[in-house]
Design a protein around this motif. Sequence first.
Motif, mmCIF file in Angstrom:
data_model
loop_
_atom_site.group_PDB
_atom_site.id
_atom_site.type_symbol
_atom_site.label_atom_id
_atom_site.label_comp_id
_atom_site.label_asym_id
_atom_site.label_seq_id
_atom_site.Cartn_x
_atom_site.Cartn_y
_atom_site.Cartn_z
ATOM 1 N N GLN A 103 1.036 -1.083 -0.222
ATOM 2 C CA GLN A 103 -0.024 -0.079 0.077
ATOM 3 C C GLN A 103 0.724 1.291 0.104
ATOM 4 O O GLN A 103 0.509 2.432 -0.395
ATOM 5 C CB GLN A 103 -0.805 -0.058 1.179
ATOM 6 C CG GLN A 103 -1.864 0.962 1.266
ATOM 7 C CD GLN A 103 -2.794 1.082 2.364
ATOM 8 O OE1 GLN A 103 -2.197 0.780 3.628
ATOM 9 N NE2 GLN A 103 -4.283 1.358 2.445
ATOM 10 N N HIS A 104 2.199 1.038 0.672
ATOM 11 C CA HIS A 104 3.189 2.166 0.545
ATOM 12 C C HIS A 104 4.308 1.666 -0.421
ATOM 13 O O HIS A 104 4.679 0.653 -0.241
ATOM 14 C CB HIS A 104 3.711 2.497 1.985
ATOM 15 C CG HIS A 104 2.414 3.174 2.741
ATOM 16 N ND1 HIS A 104 2.329 3.026 4.223
ATOM 17 C CD2 HIS A 104 1.547 4.211 2.602
ATOM 18 C CE1 HIS A 104 1.525 3.658 4.698
ATOM 19 N NE2 HIS A 104 0.880 4.463 3.492
ATOM 20 N N GLY A 105 4.356 2.710 -1.377
ATOM 21 C CA GLY A 105 5.389 2.363 -2.471
ATOM 22 C C GLY A 105 6.477 1.921 -1.793
ATOM 23 O O GLY A 105 7.493 0.901 -2.699
ATOM 24 N N ARG A 106 7.317 2.685 -0.943
ATOM 25 C CA ARG A 106 8.628 2.202 -0.483
ATOM 26 C C ARG A 106 8.957 0.849 0.237
ATOM 27 O O ARG A 106 9.916 0.467 0.492
ATOM 28 C CB ARG A 106 9.172 3.489 0.381
ATOM 29 C CG ARG A 106 8.726 3.644 1.624
ATOM 30 C CD ARG A 106 8.751 4.887 2.327
ATOM 31 N NE ARG A 106 8.025 4.897 3.673
ATOM 32 C CZ ARG A 106 7.926 6.210 4.185
ATOM 33 N NH1 ARG A 106 8.615 7.356 3.864
ATOM 34 N NH2 ARG A 106 7.145 6.307 5.198
ATOM 35 N N GLU A 107 7.653 0.224 0.416
ATOM 36 C CA GLU A 107 7.917 -0.890 1.374
ATOM 37 C C GLU A 107 7.692 -2.275 0.515
ATOM 38 O O GLU A 107 6.916 -3.068 0.479
ATOM 39 C CB GLU A 107 6.483 -0.948 2.240
ATOM 40 C CG GLU A 107 6.671 0.264 3.332
ATOM 41 C CD GLU A 107 5.439 0.580 4.102
ATOM 42 O OE1 GLU A 107 4.731 -0.248 4.116
ATOM 43 O OE2 GLU A 107 5.261 1.587 4.510
ATOM 44 N N LEU A 108 8.970 -2.176 -0.368
ATOM 45 C CA LEU A 108 9.194 -3.270 -1.255
ATOM 46 C C LEU A 108 9.065 -4.781 -0.733
ATOM 47 O O LEU A 108 8.453 -5.584 -1.474
ATOM 48 C CB LEU A 108 10.441 -3.244 -2.086
ATOM 49 C CG LEU A 108 10.841 -1.964 -3.261
ATOM 50 C CD1 LEU A 108 10.791 -0.683 -2.411
ATOM 51 C CD2 LEU A 108 11.629 -2.298 -3.748
ATOM 52 N N GLU A 165 9.210 7.734 -1.103
ATOM 53 C CA GLU A 165 7.951 7.750 -1.483
ATOM 54 C C GLU A 165 6.908 6.631 -0.914
ATOM 55 O O GLU A 165 7.224 5.520 -1.218
ATOM 56 C CB GLU A 165 7.804 7.890 -3.004
ATOM 57 C CG GLU A 165 6.226 8.361 -3.571
ATOM 58 C CD GLU A 165 5.911 9.536 -2.980
ATOM 59 O OE1 GLU A 165 5.117 9.549 -1.785
ATOM 60 O OE2 GLU A 165 6.052 10.503 -3.570
ATOM 61 N N ARG A 166 5.926 7.075 -0.238
ATOM 62 C CA ARG A 166 4.963 5.968 0.203
ATOM 63 C C ARG A 166 3.481 6.256 -0.346
ATOM 64 O O ARG A 166 2.901 5.362 -0.117
ATOM 65 C CB ARG A 166 5.005 6.143 1.856
ATOM 66 C CG ARG A 166 4.087 7.260 2.347
ATOM 67 C CD ARG A 166 4.426 7.196 3.980
ATOM 68 N NE ARG A 166 2.971 7.455 4.495
ATOM 69 C CZ ARG A 166 2.831 6.693 5.735
ATOM 70 N NH1 ARG A 166 3.490 5.922 6.306
ATOM 71 N NH2 ARG A 166 1.540 7.056 6.399
ATOM 72 N N ARG A 167 3.390 7.449 -0.835
ATOM 73 C CA ARG A 167 1.984 7.694 -1.300
ATOM 74 C C ARG A 167 1.884 7.207 -2.797
ATOM 75 O O ARG A 167 2.655 6.635 -3.478
ATOM 76 C CB ARG A 167 1.902 9.186 -1.329
ATOM 77 C CG ARG A 167 2.151 9.955 0.125
ATOM 78 C CD ARG A 167 2.262 11.462 -0.171
ATOM 79 N NE ARG A 167 3.492 11.658 -0.950
ATOM 80 C CZ ARG A 167 3.923 13.127 -1.295
ATOM 81 N NH1 ARG A 167 3.115 14.189 -0.681
ATOM 82 N NH2 ARG A 167 4.704 13.219 -2.077
ATOM 83 N N VAL A 224 -0.563 -5.346 5.109
ATOM 84 C CA VAL A 224 0.960 -5.628 5.410
ATOM 85 C C VAL A 224 1.855 -4.404 4.858
ATOM 86 O O VAL A 224 1.666 -3.963 3.776
ATOM 87 C CB VAL A 224 1.285 -6.900 4.428
ATOM 88 C CG1 VAL A 224 2.622 -7.256 5.037
ATOM 89 C CG2 VAL A 224 0.217 -8.203 5.015
ATOM 90 N N HIS A 225 2.609 -4.121 5.824
ATOM 91 C CA HIS A 225 3.467 -2.902 5.686
ATOM 92 C C HIS A 225 4.843 -3.107 6.399
ATOM 93 O O HIS A 225 5.167 -4.177 6.880
ATOM 94 C CB HIS A 225 2.821 -1.614 6.661
ATOM 95 C CG HIS A 225 1.704 -0.994 6.047
ATOM 96 N ND1 HIS A 225 1.838 0.246 5.429
ATOM 97 C CD2 HIS A 225 0.663 -1.412 5.825
ATOM 98 C CE1 HIS A 225 0.524 0.461 4.862
ATOM 99 N NE2 HIS A 225 -0.262 -0.380 5.153
ATOM 100 N N SER A 226 5.654 -2.235 6.199
ATOM 101 C CA SER A 226 6.950 -2.326 6.787
ATOM 102 C C SER A 226 7.479 -0.956 7.417
ATOM 103 O O SER A 226 6.684 -0.049 7.030
ATOM 104 C CB SER A 226 8.253 -3.109 6.098
ATOM 105 O OG SER A 226 8.157 -1.872 4.805
ATOM 106 N N GLY A 227 8.324 -1.159 8.231
ATOM 107 C CA GLY A 227 9.074 0.168 8.954
ATOM 108 C C GLY A 227 9.037 -0.286 10.369
ATOM 109 O O GLY A 227 9.988 0.595 11.310
HETATM 110 ZN ZN LIG Z 1 3.424 1.476 5.429
#
Ligand SMILES: [Zn+2]
Length: 367
Positions: A103-108, A165-167, A224-227
């Motif tokens: 959902q967020h671009g940078r979280e490959l 970029e996450r958007r 599902v995200h990361s960070g």
């Molecule tokens: Zn995220």
Amino acid sequence: MDSLSSYWIFIVFLACLPFFSPVDARTDRNSIITPINRDLYHSSVDLMEEIEALVHRHPNKLNIETIESENRGYQAQVAVVTYCRDRKEDDKSKFRILLTFGQHGRELITSELALRILSILSEEEFLPKMDRKSLNNTLDKLIVKVVPMENINGRKRVEDGDLCERRNGRGVDLNRNWSVDWGKKEKDYDPYEENPGSAPFSEPESQIMRKLALSFEPHLWVNVHSGMQALFMPYDHRNTTPDGASSAKMKALVNDLNYRHFQGRCMTGSGGGSVGYLAHGTATDYIYEIAKVPMAFTFEIYGDESAPSKDCFRMFNPTDLTTYKRVLNDWSAAFFTIFKFGPQLLGLAKSEESKLATRCPDQPTVM
Ligand SMILES: [Zn+2]
């Protein structure tokens, strides 16, 4: 002090400058930007092609559809893979699971996990120590829909070099664009991170996901995200978890996952109460509160807190092979635990809830 002494003090000061320049050193360290490790990570095009090929090799279990939407000249498309062993997708006795990644671009790393889970579901890859008979019994009762890359336009911007970029492709945070408590801004609001859009569901990606969730009516949802490493449940816009039986079941499940797969490393609890800030207009709050999905989660599968703030690829994604493999192995195993215990927790299959409860720590564990 005579002028000669002053002169020599000045000379010594100049000579020492290269050795005592903490500001310069910090700047150098912070300016290191780790590039995408192309040996480990697929490009978005390659990843989607690999998933399509996987689906076509297993037409008896998998299918893929692409949903498109448009708003004021901005177009988006979302691919959805459905896993159903006997293709009886209208069988209402099956446990329905909706998982969304990227959902967020940078979280490959999250989309890599989607591919791994689909590979295991297709039985081209296997989890260690997996009991095939028990797995088959579990999978017979499931319909799993997987969105491997929700924000493909934002992901392409990352691949073009905007690693933070996450958007989405026009600068809206897709996890602030849903309608529960939409548009409320905290004191530290940063539009580069959290722009909620011009209205709830202004973005085609969010419209597609809402329609998918409302038509599929999942029993269980994971965004599902990361960070960081976390197993969050609602709410994101309040610092509490909901009351009631389904909330207790969500807590039992996340505590079990944390104990069973992560040695208690993951943060647990409500997103809003645990992460240090409230988030408004999130997908998981809508899915729980409005779509009435009884078990709704946001998982954060990896984070490097030691990474400098501008080094986003490293902050959100494993950069070495060992960590990359560990993250994919641990989290794919965690998802298959959900596939097994989710239906039992909701009373749709023989219950093993007591087994879960006795294995869980009493208190949420913070990493
Ligand atoms: Zn995220």
